[in-house]
Design an enzyme around this catalytic site. Structure first.
Site, PDB file in Angstrom:
ATOM      1  N   GLU A 233      32.983  20.467  25.547  1.00 61.17           N
ATOM      2  CA  GLU A 233      33.400  21.141  26.774  1.00 61.17           C
ATOM      3  C   GLU A 233      32.165  21.416  27.623  1.00 61.17           C
ATOM      4  O   GLU A 233      31.229  22.095  27.174  1.00 61.17           O
ATOM      5  CB  GLU A 233      34.114  22.457  26.466  1.00 61.17           C
ATOM      6  CG  GLU A 233      34.491  23.241  27.719  1.00 61.17           C
ATOM      7  CD  GLU A 233      35.028  24.634  27.425  1.00 61.17           C
ATOM      8  OE1 GLU A 233      35.225  25.390  28.398  1.00 61.17           O
ATOM      9  OE2 GLU A 233      35.256  24.966  26.244  1.00 61.17           O
ATOM     10  N   GLU A 306      21.465  14.402  18.792  1.00 61.27           N
ATOM     11  CA  GLU A 306      21.037  13.615  17.635  1.00 61.27           C
ATOM     12  C   GLU A 306      21.904  12.362  17.529  1.00 61.27           C
ATOM     13  O   GLU A 306      23.095  12.385  17.872  1.00 61.27           O
ATOM     14  CB  GLU A 306      21.161  14.452  16.363  1.00 61.27           C
ATOM     15  CG  GLU A 306      20.612  13.769  15.119  1.00 61.27           C
ATOM     16  CD  GLU A 306      20.717  14.629  13.880  1.00 61.27           C
ATOM     17  OE1 GLU A 306      20.101  14.270  12.865  1.00 61.27           O
ATOM     18  OE2 GLU A 306      21.435  15.657  13.911  1.00 61.27           O
TER      19      GLU A 306
END
Length: 319
Positions: A233, A306
């Site tokens: 979000e 990542e």
């Protein structure tokens, strides 16, 4: 091998914790299961990976890299005994990260269960105008939003809740410029924009993104994304994009708290080559440092992302 972003997954969100025993206990109370623990005694930190894993869970039984909606807890040794150590939850200055969110079968019963267990709330269902969301507080003060998978009127007379049906629905971060962020997450990371919520009176918009195609159609009264996992979000407060000096906190500079989100990809080398072609800003290339199995790219606000190999699709590491 070429890389196909439709095979990517929003694997996990990392937050730092003061006391791993208390934090693991809290998230297990919410129904998550400890899937993996990676100990790094030489570097003096441990990682705890928790996710929903009941037979009703979306990723039941999958390898941890072949999932969405994992919470990674990072514990740096000694913080649990340091009276002065406190994480930054991202909702007081400096702001950036906002919250994690779980969706539940019965929001009234779920919130009562959390409160009865002695956990605190930032916002109860009965607080304010919005009666269909609540925010519980984890032991470090991170906000955990609670939303319902069904309309309120369908669950108000039901007194039970089944944690086996819960989802780790989304992670919220604040963004400065929606055009830049949406372009990055859609075109570079390959996510789909599943839902937009405009709040003109409140001066903010919410953008929900994730993998796996468009969100399903759902009846009125329930978010179309409530039954999903692994969403991101993005919260945009109007006007920030016009302020040249405005900047959100990435959680990795002091004061620390939130660390990163992580995507797992079909072919790590090919995905990183694709990111290179897209001229991403790197925090860590695969070839940097000793750890050759992870990379970190930076989004337009400097949040760390990542990148790891989905071990189901291609074996690379002995995680």
């Amino acid at each position: 091998m070429a890389t196909n972003p439709t095979n990517y997954k929003l694997n996990h969100s990392m937050i730092r914790v003061k006391d791993p025993k208390r934090s693991v206990e809290f998230y297990e109370f919410l129904g998550l299961k400890l899937l993996n623990k990676i100990q790094n005694p030489d570097a003096k930190f441990d990682l705890y990976f928790l996710a929903y894993d009941s037979p009703k869970a979306l990723s039941h039984g999958n390898h941890w890299t072949d999932r969405e909606g994992i919470v990674e807890l990072t514990h740096n040794y000694g913080t649990e005994n340091d009276d002065n150590y406190k994480i930054a939850n991202g909702n007081t200055d400096p702001r950036g990260f906002g919250h994690l969110c779980i969706s539940v079968d019965n929001i009234q019963a779920a919130c009562k269960r959390i409160e009865d267990a002695g956990y605190k709330f930032q916002k109860k269902l009965t607080d304010g105008k919005m009666r269909n969301i609540a925010f519980a507080l984890d032991p470090d003060g991170y906000w955990v939003e609670v939303i319902g998978q069904k309309p309120l009127e369908q669950t108000e007379d039901v007194k039970t809740t089944d944690t086996a049906t819960y989802r780790m629905n989304h992670t919220m971060i604040r963004i400065k410029d929606p055009e830049a962020s949406l372009t990055f997450y859609k075109n570079v990371l390959g996510m789909d924009l599943k839902r937009t919520s405009e709040n003109k009176n409140g001066g903010f918009n919410l953008y929900f993104l994730g993998y796996g195609g468009p969100a399903p159609e759902v009846a009125d009264g329930v978010s179309s994304t409530a039954d999903l996992e692994g969403l991101l979000e993005l919260t945009w407060n109007y006007g920030t994009e016009k302020d040249a000096d405005f900047k959100y906190h990435d959680g990795n500079a002091e004061p620390q708290g939130f660390g990163h989100i992580c995507i797992s990809v079909d072919d790590l080398d090919a995905a990183c080559a694709r990111f290179e072609e897209n001229k991403v800003n790197w925090k860590k290339r695969l070839t940097d440092g000793r750890m050759k199995n992870i990379a970190f790219v930076l989004d337009p606000d400097g949040y760390w992302i990542e990148v790891v190999q989905n071990e189901k699709l291609k074996t690379r590491s002995n995680w």
